[in-house]
Design a protein around this motif. Structure first.
Motif, PDB file in Angstrom:
ATOM      1  N   GLY A  29      48.558  34.093  45.121  1.00 28.84           N
ATOM      2  CA  GLY A  29      49.214  33.574  43.921  1.00 28.84           C
ATOM      3  C   GLY A  29      50.463  32.751  44.167  1.00 28.84           C
ATOM      4  N   THR A  30      50.747  32.425  45.431  1.00 31.91           N
ATOM      5  CA  THR A  30      51.965  31.678  45.747  1.00 31.91           C
ATOM      6  C   THR A  30      51.777  30.188  45.486  1.00 31.91           C
ATOM      7  OG1 THR A  30      52.670  33.288  47.400  1.00 31.91           O
ATOM      8  CG2 THR A  30      53.609  31.086  47.575  1.00 31.91           C
ATOM      9  N   THR A  31      52.791  29.596  44.865  1.00 32.28           N
ATOM     10  CA  THR A  31      52.839  28.149  44.658  1.00 32.28           C
ATOM     11  C   THR A  31      54.149  27.623  45.222  1.00 32.28           C
ATOM     12  OG1 THR A  31      53.857  28.415  42.478  1.00 32.28           O
ATOM     13  CG2 THR A  31      51.442  28.240  42.553  1.00 32.28           C
ATOM     14  N   GLU A  32      54.187  26.331  45.465  1.00 27.93           N
ATOM     15  CA  GLU A  32      55.402  25.699  45.971  1.00 27.93           C
ATOM     16  C   GLU A  32      55.816  24.585  45.039  1.00 27.93           C
ATOM     17  OE1 GLU A  32      54.767  23.851  49.803  1.00 27.93           O
ATOM     18  OE2 GLU A  32      52.852  23.052  49.167  1.00 27.93           O
ATOM     19  N   SER A  33      57.136  24.350  44.988  1.00 30.00           N
ATOM     20  CA  SER A  33      57.660  23.273  44.162  1.00 30.00           C
ATOM     21  C   SER A  33      59.049  22.898  44.650  1.00 30.00           C
ATOM     22  CB  SER A  33      57.717  23.705  42.683  1.00 30.00           C
ATOM     23  OG  SER A  33      58.612  24.785  42.519  1.00 30.00           O
ATOM     24  N   PHE A  34      59.577  21.837  44.055  1.00 27.56           N
ATOM     25  CA  PHE A  34      60.917  21.348  44.360  1.00 27.56           C
ATOM     26  C   PHE A  34      61.706  21.238  43.059  1.00 27.56           C
ATOM     27  CE2 PHE A  34      58.377  20.079  47.951  1.00 27.56           C
ATOM     28  CZ  PHE A  34      59.217  20.231  49.039  1.00 27.56           C
ATOM     29  N   PRO A  35      62.022  22.381  42.408  1.00 29.85           N
ATOM     30  CA  PRO A  35      62.684  22.316  41.094  1.00 29.85           C
ATOM     31  C   PRO A  35      64.145  21.904  41.138  1.00 29.85           C
ATOM     32  CG  PRO A  35      62.480  24.579  41.799  1.00 29.85           C
ATOM     33  CD  PRO A  35      61.740  23.741  42.810  1.00 29.85           C
ATOM     34  N   PHE A  36      64.807  22.053  42.273  1.00 27.18           N
ATOM     35  CA  PHE A  36      66.247  21.757  42.356  1.00 27.18           C
ATOM     36  C   PHE A  36      66.517  20.350  42.862  1.00 27.18           C
ATOM     37  CE2 PHE A  36      65.921  26.424  43.270  1.00 27.18           C
ATOM     38  CZ  PHE A  36      66.310  26.836  42.013  1.00 27.18           C
ATOM     39  N   ASP A  37      65.837  19.979  43.920  1.00 29.47           N
ATOM     40  CA  ASP A  37      65.960  18.649  44.524  1.00 29.47           C
ATOM     41  C   ASP A  37      64.802  18.470  45.494  1.00 29.47           C
ATOM     42  OD1 ASP A  37      66.680  19.759  47.126  1.00 29.47           O
ATOM     43  OD2 ASP A  37      68.689  20.050  46.336  1.00 29.47           O
ATOM     44  N   GLU A  38      64.694  17.274  46.091  1.00 33.61           N
ATOM     45  CA  GLU A  38      63.555  17.005  46.969  1.00 33.61           C
ATOM     46  C   GLU A  38      63.697  17.615  48.367  1.00 33.61           C
ATOM     47  OE1 GLU A  38      66.494  13.730  47.355  1.00 33.61           O
ATOM     48  OE2 GLU A  38      65.474  14.519  45.614  1.00 33.61           O
ATOM     49  N   MET A  39      64.798  18.291  48.638  1.00 32.00           N
ATOM     50  CA  MET A  39      65.022  18.884  49.967  1.00 32.00           C
ATOM     51  C   MET A  39      65.043  20.414  49.946  1.00 32.00           C
ATOM     52  SD  MET A  39      64.910  16.240  51.742  1.00 32.00           S
ATOM     53  CE  MET A  39      65.198  16.965  53.335  1.00 32.00           C
ATOM     54  N   THR A  40      64.727  21.024  48.808  1.00 34.32           N
ATOM     55  CA  THR A  40      64.758  22.478  48.716  1.00 34.32           C
ATOM     56  C   THR A  40      63.394  22.972  48.240  1.00 34.32           C
ATOM     57  OG1 THR A  40      67.110  22.350  48.139  1.00 34.32           O
ATOM     58  CG2 THR A  40      65.996  24.455  47.775  1.00 34.32           C
ATOM     59  N   LEU A  41      62.621  23.506  49.181  1.00 35.76           N
ATOM     60  CA  LEU A  41      61.290  24.026  48.890  1.00 35.76           C
ATOM     61  C   LEU A  41      61.420  25.429  48.295  1.00 35.76           C
ATOM     62  CD1 LEU A  41      58.185  23.922  49.114  1.00 35.76           C
ATOM     63  CD2 LEU A  41      58.444  24.807  51.447  1.00 35.76           C
ATOM     64  N   VAL A  42      60.829  25.624  47.125  1.00 40.30           N
ATOM     65  CA  VAL A  42      60.868  26.919  46.454  1.00 40.30           C
ATOM     66  C   VAL A  42      59.444  27.464  46.392  1.00 40.30           C
ATOM     67  CG1 VAL A  42      61.392  28.111  44.292  1.00 40.30           C
ATOM     68  CG2 VAL A  42      62.915  26.307  45.128  1.00 40.30           C
ATOM     69  N   LEU A  43      59.290  28.719  46.817  1.00 37.89           N
ATOM     70  CA  LEU A  43      57.995  29.383  46.780  1.00 37.89           C
ATOM     71  C   LEU A  43      58.043  30.465  45.720  1.00 37.89           C
ATOM     72  CD1 LEU A  43      58.389  28.920  50.324  1.00 37.89           C
ATOM     73  CD2 LEU A  43      56.075  28.566  49.502  1.00 37.89           C
ATOM     74  N   LYS A  44      57.017  30.451  44.856  1.00 35.13           N
ATOM     75  CA  LYS A  44      56.990  31.363  43.712  1.00 35.13           C
ATOM     76  C   LYS A  44      55.664  32.099  43.661  1.00 35.13           C
ATOM     77  CE  LYS A  44      59.790  28.301  40.783  1.00 35.13           C
ATOM     78  NZ  LYS A  44      59.814  27.590  39.497  1.00 35.13           N
ATOM     79  N   VAL A  45      55.717  33.280  43.059  1.00 41.11           N
ATOM     80  CA  VAL A  45      54.512  34.024  42.716  1.00 41.11           C
ATOM     81  C   VAL A  45      54.546  34.217  41.206  1.00 41.11           C
ATOM     82  CG1 VAL A  45      55.578  36.265  43.281  1.00 41.11           C
ATOM     83  CG2 VAL A  45      53.091  36.060  43.129  1.00 41.11           C
ATOM     84  N   GLN A  46      53.490  33.767  40.537  1.00 42.83           N
ATOM     85  CA  GLN A  46      53.407  33.841  39.081  1.00 42.83           C
ATOM     86  C   GLN A  46      54.660  33.266  38.415  1.00 42.83           C
ATOM     87  OE1 GLN A  46      50.449  34.018  38.591  1.00 42.83           O
ATOM     88  NE2 GLN A  46      49.812  35.998  37.800  1.00 42.83           N
ATOM     89  N   GLY A  47      55.161  32.169  38.970  1.00 39.70           N
ATOM     90  CA  GLY A  47      56.296  31.473  38.378  1.00 39.70           C
ATOM     91  C   GLY A  47      57.666  32.038  38.715  1.00 39.70           C
TER      92      GLY A  47
END
Length: 130
Positions: A29-47
């Protein structure tokens, strides 16, 4: 241990950003995104965030959620584990990836963060994970 053995041991203990990313993404269920900036990878489970990896830091590091008592204990035992910047320092640690942090410990801390976040999800979201 000879110098070659020490070098191999050091290499086996360290991880790069791509290995960290791949390991986190292997968790259900892990997803990745860049919600803060293009240099900070954030990994989430169920958001919900369980890991953050800065891509522009000269030292490879990962920020993870941690049980408060264990967070303190880890900081006392490992100089490479520090309170997370811009996070609730009671619940979040930053792990600077260096030879003092074994892959086994790092994988365990990633799993610990993931489990803590999943445990805090509403029952419906936990059920969706299976």
């Amino acid at each position: 241990m000879n110098i070659w053995g020490e070098l191999v041991s050091s290499i086996e203990k360290s991880m790069n950003i791509e290995e960290l990313r791949e390991h986190c993404l292997s968790l259900r269920g892990t997803t990745e995104s860049f919600p803060f900036d293009e240099m900070t990878l954030v990994l989430k489970v169920q958001g919900k965030m369980f890991a953050l990896i800065p891509l522009d830091n000269p030292e490879t590091q990962i920020t993870l959620k941690c049980d408060p008592e264990r967070a303190i204990s880890l900081r006392e035992e490992y100089p490479a584990i520090v309170p997370a910047w811009h996070f609730n320092k009671k619940h979040w640690n930053t792990i600077i990836i260096d030879p003092s942090i074994s892959k086994a410990l790092l994988y365990e801390l990633i799993q610990h963060s993931y489990v803590l976040v999943v445990a805090g999800l509403p029952a419906k979201l936990r059920e969706e994970l299976g």
